[in-house]
Design an enzyme around this catalytic site. Sequence first.
Site, PDB file in Angstrom:
ATOM      1  N   LYS A   1       0.724  -0.800   0.014  1.00 17.84           N
ATOM      2  CA  LYS A   1      -0.017  -0.050  -0.033  1.00 17.84           C
ATOM      3  C   LYS A   1       1.165   1.086   0.023  1.00 17.84           C
ATOM      4  CE  LYS A   1      -3.251   2.406   1.753  1.00 17.84           C
ATOM      5  NZ  LYS A   1      -4.804   2.381   3.463  1.00 17.84           N
TER       6      LYS A   1
ATOM      7  N   LYS B   1      -2.019  -1.747  -3.912  1.00 18.21           N
ATOM      8  CA  LYS B   1      -3.153  -0.280  -3.719  1.00 18.21           C
ATOM      9  C   LYS B   1      -2.031   1.066  -4.096  1.00 18.21           C
ATOM     10  CE  LYS B   1      -6.599   2.090  -0.956  1.00 18.21           C
ATOM     11  NZ  LYS B   1      -6.437   1.920   0.605  1.00 18.21           N
TER      12      LYS B   1
HETATM   13  N1  LIG Z   1      -6.915   2.609   6.085  1.00 17.54           N
HETATM   14  C1  LIG Z   1      -7.678   3.701   5.606  1.00 17.54           C
HETATM   15  C2  LIG Z   1      -8.054   3.584   3.832  1.00 17.54           C
HETATM   16  N2  LIG Z   1      -8.303   2.213   3.332  1.00 17.54           N
HETATM   17  C3  LIG Z   1      -8.249   2.022   1.971  1.00 17.54           C
HETATM   18  C4  LIG Z   1      -8.363   3.693   1.675  1.00 17.54           C
HETATM   19  C5  LIG Z   1      -7.617   4.620   0.475  1.00 17.54           C
HETATM   20  C6  LIG Z   1      -9.315   3.568  -0.733  1.00 17.54           C
HETATM   21  C7  LIG Z   1      -9.746   4.510  -2.063  1.00 17.54           C
HETATM   22  O1  LIG Z   1      -8.769   5.770  -1.906  1.00 17.54           O
HETATM   23  O2  LIG Z   1     -10.270   4.509  -2.349  1.00 17.54           O
HETATM   24  C8  LIG Z   1      -7.842   3.830   2.671  1.00 17.54           C
HETATM   25  C9  LIG Z   1      -6.435   5.978   2.384  1.00 17.54           C
HETATM   26  C10 LIG Z   1      -5.970   5.745   3.304  1.00 17.54           C
HETATM   27  O3  LIG Z   1      -4.916   5.045   3.043  1.00 17.54           O
HETATM   28  O4  LIG Z   1      -5.365   7.135   4.106  1.00 17.54           O
END
Ligand SMILES: NCc1[nH]cc(CCC(=O)O)c1CC(=O)O
Length: 338
Positions: A207, A261
């Site tokens: 991520k 991601k």
């Molecule tokens: N832990 C939070 C989380 N879980 C999924 C997303 C992003 C999902 C998206 O942008 O569609 C995020 C945002 C972040 O890490 O700031």
Amino acid sequence: MSRTPHPTTVAPFPMTRLRRTRSSANLRNLVRESTLTVDDLIWPVFVVEGQDHEEPVPSMPGVARKSIDRLVLAAREAADLGIPAICLFPNTDPALKTEGCEEAWNPDNLSNRAIRAIKDAVPEIAVMTDVALDPYNINGHDGIVVDGEILNDETVEALVKMALAQAKAGADILGPSDMMDGRIGAMRHALEAADHRNVTIMSYTAKYASAFYGPFRDAVGASGALKGDKKTYQMDPANSDEAMRLVERDLAEGADMIMVKPGMPYLDICQRVKDTFGVPTFAYQVSGEYAMLMAAAQNGWLDGDKVMAESLMAFKRAGCDGILTYFAPRMARLLNGL
Ligand SMILES: NCc1[nH]cc(CCC(=O)O)c1CC(=O)O
């Protein structure tokens, strides 16, 4: 997915004309290497308090936060379309956000109530959760913050409590999205000890600290709260070898499925993960990717259905087993000819 080596024998033109197999829809269908089906889709949804209530998310046209009763109807619709899983994200009342993030493991928090309601009414759809503290944190961070530092081990303890509460509420797939070290092993041990043997973990393994999450943070109401950035825990977009180390680590700790991601800007990572490890690999086509395609489509600059289908096929070509996408119901309708 074909992973054969590049053929070394090609008859010279005109014996070989690569256009022959593209010359009709039937021939193209016969030689197609990747397929996208409804089974590949996971639908991320936003839940908010209230009754018979929904609020559109301005930066995500076509997406709304829904009260639990409305969400149950959406889950029914998704199941009827054949979508295998729905992924819940709560928009938490700011009054419930604290430094200690205690609301995260409240068995009756919004997310856990939503899990139970969906599992009761639509048992055939798998429910996935988000395991991270940001919806409950007064700082907007995914971990517990003390003196400006995001504490790893204290956060992992909190995440374990959160994961157990979600498993108890009936979650089928836990999605740790926090990027703390050691969280997969800690959750897996706790799940085994509590006899939640079949609860799966789809780890947000690679991520990245991405600007493509902007619209999501609006949707869950975290944008205002977040101080600073997430670069001390989310990955540097410049790195790929590090993603391989993370995948190896998460698998060794008991993750069942791996996620990359964001999606489209990180297809190289998806392909490398699948080629290297051969494990169930997923991508998250995140809020900013959705917003980008929808904005262009709404301006008439791109054909919305076509770019949706093409972008999702690209994940399958890269080797992904499935995609978390806000387009899930729209893509499912298109695939079902509706
Ligand atoms: N832990 C939070 C989380 N879980 C999924 C997303 C992003 C999902 C998206 O942008 O569609 C995020 C945002 C972040 O890490 O700031």
